[in-house]
Design a protein around this motif. Structure first.
Motif, PDB file in Angstrom:
ATOM      1  N   GLY A  14      -1.386 -16.926  -0.506  1.00  0.00           N
ATOM      2  CA  GLY A  14      -2.747 -17.444  -0.391  1.00  0.00           C
ATOM      3  C   GLY A  14      -3.138 -17.718   1.039  1.00  0.00           C
ATOM      4  N   GLY A  15      -4.438 -17.809   1.276  1.00  0.00           N
ATOM      5  CA  GLY A  15      -4.941 -18.039   2.625  1.00  0.00           C
ATOM      6  C   GLY A  15      -5.204 -16.735   3.353  1.00  0.00           C
ATOM      7  N   SER A  16      -5.591 -16.851   4.619  1.00  0.00           N
ATOM      8  CA  SER A  16      -5.877 -15.680   5.437  1.00  0.00           C
ATOM      9  C   SER A  16      -4.582 -15.055   5.928  1.00  0.00           C
ATOM     10  CB  SER A  16      -6.752 -16.072   6.634  1.00  0.00           C
ATOM     11  OG  SER A  16      -7.958 -16.677   6.199  1.00  0.00           O
ATOM     12  N   ALA A  17      -4.617 -13.742   6.119  1.00  0.00           N
ATOM     13  CA  ALA A  17      -3.469 -13.048   6.692  1.00  0.00           C
ATOM     14  C   ALA A  17      -3.417 -13.351   8.192  1.00  0.00           C
ATOM     15  CB  ALA A  17      -3.591 -11.546   6.467  1.00  0.00           C
ATOM     16  N   PRO A  18      -2.218 -13.426   8.780  1.00  0.00           N
ATOM     17  CA  PRO A  18      -2.124 -13.688  10.222  1.00  0.00           C
ATOM     18  C   PRO A  18      -2.669 -12.521  11.033  1.00  0.00           C
ATOM     19  CG  PRO A  18       0.026 -13.145   9.324  1.00  0.00           C
ATOM     20  CD  PRO A  18      -0.899 -13.283   8.154  1.00  0.00           C
ATOM     21  N   PHE A  19      -3.021 -12.790  12.279  1.00  0.00           N
ATOM     22  CA  PHE A  19      -3.556 -11.749  13.155  1.00  0.00           C
ATOM     23  C   PHE A  19      -2.576 -10.580  13.206  1.00  0.00           C
ATOM     24  CE2 PHE A  19      -3.940  -9.669  17.288  1.00  0.00           C
ATOM     25  CZ  PHE A  19      -5.294  -9.389  17.317  1.00  0.00           C
ATOM     26  N   GLY A  20      -3.098  -9.379  13.093  1.00  0.00           N
ATOM     27  CA  GLY A  20      -2.261  -8.189  13.100  1.00  0.00           C
ATOM     28  C   GLY A  20      -1.992  -7.651  11.709  1.00  0.00           C
ATOM     29  N   TYR A  21      -2.284  -8.460  10.674  1.00  0.00           N
ATOM     30  CA  TYR A  21      -2.094  -8.040   9.287  1.00  0.00           C
ATOM     31  C   TYR A  21      -3.424  -8.146   8.535  1.00  0.00           C
ATOM     32  CZ  TYR A  21       3.021  -8.162   9.713  1.00  0.00           C
ATOM     33  OH  TYR A  21       4.330  -7.913  10.076  1.00  0.00           O
ATOM     34  N   ARG A  22      -3.487  -7.444   7.419  1.00  0.00           N
ATOM     35  CA  ARG A  22      -4.625  -7.548   6.524  1.00  0.00           C
ATOM     36  C   ARG A  22      -4.118  -7.608   5.086  1.00  0.00           C
ATOM     37  NH1 ARG A  22      -6.705  -1.567   8.128  1.00  0.00           N
ATOM     38  NH2 ARG A  22      -5.024  -0.342   7.158  1.00  0.00           N
ATOM     39  N   LEU A  23      -4.939  -8.175   4.228  1.00  0.00           N
ATOM     40  CA  LEU A  23      -4.579  -8.296   2.826  1.00  0.00           C
ATOM     41  C   LEU A  23      -4.771  -6.953   2.114  1.00  0.00           C
ATOM     42  CD1 LEU A  23      -6.232 -11.723   1.936  1.00  0.00           C
ATOM     43  CD2 LEU A  23      -3.819 -11.277   2.356  1.00  0.00           C
ATOM     44  N   LYS A  24      -3.859  -6.648   1.210  1.00  0.00           N
ATOM     45  CA  LYS A  24      -3.932  -5.429   0.411  1.00  0.00           C
ATOM     46  C   LYS A  24      -3.905  -5.823  -1.058  1.00  0.00           C
ATOM     47  CE  LYS A  24      -1.452  -1.099  -0.537  1.00  0.00           C
ATOM     48  NZ  LYS A  24      -0.238  -0.295  -0.206  1.00  0.00           N
ATOM     49  N   ASN A  25      -4.923  -5.401  -1.797  1.00  0.00           N
ATOM     50  CA  ASN A  25      -5.017  -5.728  -3.218  1.00  0.00           C
ATOM     51  C   ASN A  25      -4.160  -4.778  -4.051  1.00  0.00           C
ATOM     52  OD1 ASN A  25      -6.886  -7.739  -2.650  1.00  0.00           O
ATOM     53  ND2 ASN A  25      -8.639  -6.400  -2.965  1.00  0.00           N
ATOM     54  N   ILE A  26      -3.344  -5.341  -4.901  1.00  0.00           N
ATOM     55  CA  ILE A  26      -2.569  -4.553  -5.865  1.00  0.00           C
ATOM     56  C   ILE A  26      -3.252  -4.723  -7.220  1.00  0.00           C
ATOM     57  CG2 ILE A  26      -0.310  -4.145  -6.882  1.00  0.00           C
ATOM     58  CD1 ILE A  26      -0.457  -3.690  -3.833  1.00  0.00           C
ATOM     59  N   MET A  27      -3.774  -3.615  -7.742  1.00  0.00           N
ATOM     60  CA  MET A  27      -4.584  -3.662  -8.942  1.00  0.00           C
ATOM     61  C   MET A  27      -3.744  -3.429 -10.197  1.00  0.00           C
ATOM     62  SD  MET A  27      -7.338  -4.224  -7.248  1.00  0.00           S
ATOM     63  CE  MET A  27      -8.568  -4.204  -8.558  1.00  0.00           C
ATOM     64  N   THR A  28      -4.257  -3.904 -11.319  1.00  0.00           N
ATOM     65  CA  THR A  28      -3.626  -3.662 -12.612  1.00  0.00           C
ATOM     66  C   THR A  28      -4.715  -3.511 -13.657  1.00  0.00           C
ATOM     67  OG1 THR A  28      -1.946  -4.467 -14.164  1.00  0.00           O
ATOM     68  CG2 THR A  28      -3.466  -6.099 -13.278  1.00  0.00           C
ATOM     69  N   LEU A  29      -4.357  -2.932 -14.786  1.00  0.00           N
ATOM     70  CA  LEU A  29      -5.309  -2.706 -15.868  1.00  0.00           C
ATOM     71  C   LEU A  29      -5.018  -3.701 -16.989  1.00  0.00           C
ATOM     72  CD1 LEU A  29      -7.615  -0.636 -16.322  1.00  0.00           C
ATOM     73  CD2 LEU A  29      -6.023   0.650 -17.769  1.00  0.00           C
ATOM     74  N   GLU A  52      -8.342  -5.035 -12.503  1.00  0.00           N
ATOM     75  CA  GLU A  52      -8.525  -6.262 -11.745  1.00  0.00           C
ATOM     76  C   GLU A  52      -7.339  -6.481 -10.816  1.00  0.00           C
ATOM     77  OE1 GLU A  52      -6.807  -9.568 -14.841  1.00  0.00           O
ATOM     78  OE2 GLU A  52      -8.851  -8.849 -15.202  1.00  0.00           O
ATOM     79  N   ILE A  53      -7.511  -7.432  -9.874  1.00  0.00           N
ATOM     80  CA  ILE A  53      -6.456  -7.712  -8.896  1.00  0.00           C
ATOM     81  C   ILE A  53      -5.292  -8.413  -9.580  1.00  0.00           C
ATOM     82  CG2 ILE A  53      -5.876  -8.961  -6.777  1.00  0.00           C
ATOM     83  CD1 ILE A  53      -8.799  -8.679  -5.944  1.00  0.00           C
ATOM     84  N   ASP A  54      -4.100  -7.855  -9.418  1.00  0.00           N
ATOM     85  CA  ASP A  54      -2.892  -8.467  -9.967  1.00  0.00           C
ATOM     86  C   ASP A  54      -2.303  -9.458  -8.967  1.00  0.00           C
ATOM     87  OD1 ASP A  54      -0.797  -9.037 -11.632  1.00  0.00           O
ATOM     88  OD2 ASP A  54       0.352  -7.238 -11.158  1.00  0.00           O
ATOM     89  N   TYR A  55      -2.157  -9.008  -7.731  1.00  0.00           N
ATOM     90  CA  TYR A  55      -1.689  -9.869  -6.643  1.00  0.00           C
ATOM     91  C   TYR A  55      -2.026  -9.189  -5.325  1.00  0.00           C
ATOM     92  CZ  TYR A  55       2.293  -6.611  -6.607  1.00  0.00           C
ATOM     93  OH  TYR A  55       3.070  -5.487  -6.555  1.00  0.00           O
ATOM     94  N   ARG A  56      -1.715  -9.870  -4.208  1.00  0.00           N
ATOM     95  CA  ARG A  56      -1.989  -9.306  -2.885  1.00  0.00           C
ATOM     96  C   ARG A  56      -0.709  -9.275  -2.054  1.00  0.00           C
ATOM     97  NH1 ARG A  56      -6.946 -12.210  -3.776  1.00  0.00           N
ATOM     98  NH2 ARG A  56      -8.762 -10.858  -3.445  1.00  0.00           N
ATOM     99  N   THR A  57      -0.649  -8.303  -1.175  1.00  0.00           N
ATOM    100  CA  THR A  57       0.405  -8.247  -0.168  1.00  0.00           C
ATOM    101  C   THR A  57      -0.280  -8.139   1.192  1.00  0.00           C
ATOM    102  OG1 THR A  57       0.526  -5.826  -0.300  1.00  0.00           O
ATOM    103  CG2 THR A  57       1.999  -7.080  -1.749  1.00  0.00           C
ATOM    104  N   ILE A  58       0.510  -8.102   2.265  1.00  0.00           N
ATOM    105  CA  ILE A  58      -0.080  -7.887   3.589  1.00  0.00           C
ATOM    106  C   ILE A  58       0.509  -6.627   4.206  1.00  0.00           C
ATOM    107  CG2 ILE A  58      -0.629 -10.311   4.037  1.00  0.00           C
ATOM    108  CD1 ILE A  58       1.878 -10.478   5.766  1.00  0.00           C
TER     109      ILE A  58
END
Length: 409
Positions: free
Chosen positions: A167-182, A188-194
């Motif tokens: 949770g929260g913002s990704a640190p500088f140099g990274y971005r959030l990536k949505n992992i989707m599920t059905l 819909e979004i299952d979880y996020r990675t960076i």
């Protein structure tokens, strides 16, 4: 014994207070609370007059100080700007989740103001059933917060172990990536990675190489980046504190260490407390690294050596003062204007910095102290003025004396 003279059928002046905890909640929640309270007044046929409505959107109930509308309500009631005998809330949790609920309630009671809740049909808090309910409400408000915090913490621990972003913002140099599920035919979004941002990887590398191979500290790295023509202007200015946090973040070599500190509200102040290392949650392969672990370790080693050197020099100060003299919270022991001198260019609090000691013609040992903007050291601010501390202190104190004497006359 004083007699309770609360009469629900009396024509009371009332204020309504509503709140939602986070902006992630239903945006209509405060409006729904207002509608429910007004609807209950109408249904019970109470002759009450609503004289003011206060609302806090996306504000936690654990802290009173940061809830500006809450503080404004208390201020208006205390000063008499808003005259009312009752505060109406949907449930007591909406009013406060702080540990000092009883104290807040008692202060309002001394002003002749009662807190009534819609979920109790506006039960009189001074009656025997009402007093029992007030105790339960206060306990429920704080205990529910503790249970929710425990559940959230457990979920974050599990997320880190699974390589999911907690949770929260990704640190500088990274971005959030949505992992989707059905789910039930809906994606819909299952979880996020960076994942690393390719355009920012070079900047992170420059930071760690400067700290590791050039032995530069955060302030000099900050100046270097802010003057670097190859770095896009929309990423500037970098701050010393941000560079310092980058150099401490294990995520840049791919490891997540979560739970080093726990946070809480003590006397309405947010307090950070270190957590024993055995209770930390680690995931050595949490994300794709940007820097090599050896480079990160060398930068950390240089920072530790510099910190030790600075501590030694402070401990061996020549003025004979005790180096680890305890400081009372909120009191400036040396410079009374600390935190009150504001930079006109960037709005930051200016800091008192001391130069090298020197000997006057009379043989007196002195050192020159001045207020400077802390952002100028990293070229974040164009204010390069130094304000003599002694001159400013005497000037301000003279102005205060003049004001006090003019008032007394």
């Amino acid at each position: 014994m004083l007699i309770d003279r609360f009469d629900r059928n009396k024509k009371y002046r009332v204020v309504i207070y509503v709140r939602m905890s986070t902006k992630m909640q239903n945006e209509r929640s405060p409006d729904q609370q207002i509608e429910r309270i007004k609807e209950l007044i109408h249904r019970l046929q109470l002759p009450w007059e609503v004289v003011a409505i206060y609302r806090g959107d996306g504000i936690s109930g654990r802290s009173s100080r940061k809830r500006l509308d809450f503080q404004q309500m208390l201020k208006d009631l205390k000063s008499g700007k808003v005259q009312a005998e009752l505060i109406l809330v949907d449930s007591f949790e909406r009013f406060s989740r702080a540990d000092n609920n009883h104290e807040i309630r008692s202060k309002l009671a001394r002003q002749g103001i009662k807190i009534l809740t819609a979920d109790s049909n506006f039960e009189n808090p001074d009656s025997v059933p009402g007093k029992a309910l007030s105790f339960v409400e206060s306990f429920r408000a704080t205990e529910e917060g503790r249970i929710k915090a425990h559940n959230v913490l457990r979920g974050k621990h599990d997320a880190v172990r699974l390589g999911h972003w907690p949770g929260g913002s990704a640190p500088f140099g990274y971005r959030l990536k949505n992992i989707m599920t059905l789910r039930k035919g809906v994606e819909e979004i299952d979880y996020r990675t960076i994942e690393p941002i390719p355009e920012h990887k070079g900047i992170i590398l420059k930071i760690f190489e400067s700290a590791a191979h050039e032995n530069l500290g955060a302030s000099r790295i900050c100046r270097k980046l802010n003057k670097d023509p190859e770095i896009p202007e929309d990423l500037k200015p970098f701050s010393i504190s941000s560079i310092d946090s980058f150099l401490q973040n294990e995520l840049y070599y791919g490891e997540m260490i979560w739970g080093k500190y726990c946070y809480g509200i003590v006397d309405d102040v947010r307090v950070r407390q270190p957590v024993p290392e055995q209770d930390w949650v680690r995931n050595e392969n949490f994300c794709e690294p940007i820097v090599d672990k050896a480079l990160w370790d060398l930068a950390a080693k240089n920072r530790a050596a510099r910190r030790l050197k600075n501590n030694d020099s402070n401990d061996q100060s020549k003025n004979g003062c005790r180096p680890n003299m305890p400081h009372a919270r909120g009191i400036a022991l040396k410079y009374p204007l600390s935190g009150l001198v504001i930079c006109s260019s960037c709005g930051r609090s200016m800091v008192a910095t001391s130069g090298a000691k020197y000997k006057t013609i009379s043989g007196e040992i002195r050192n020159y102290v001045s207020y400077r903007c802390p952002a100028r050291f990293a070229d974040e601010c164009d204010n390069h003025f130094s304000i003599p501390e002694e001159w400013l202190r005497e000037t301000v104190f003279d102005l205060i004396r003049q004001q006090l004497f003019s008032i007394s006359q």
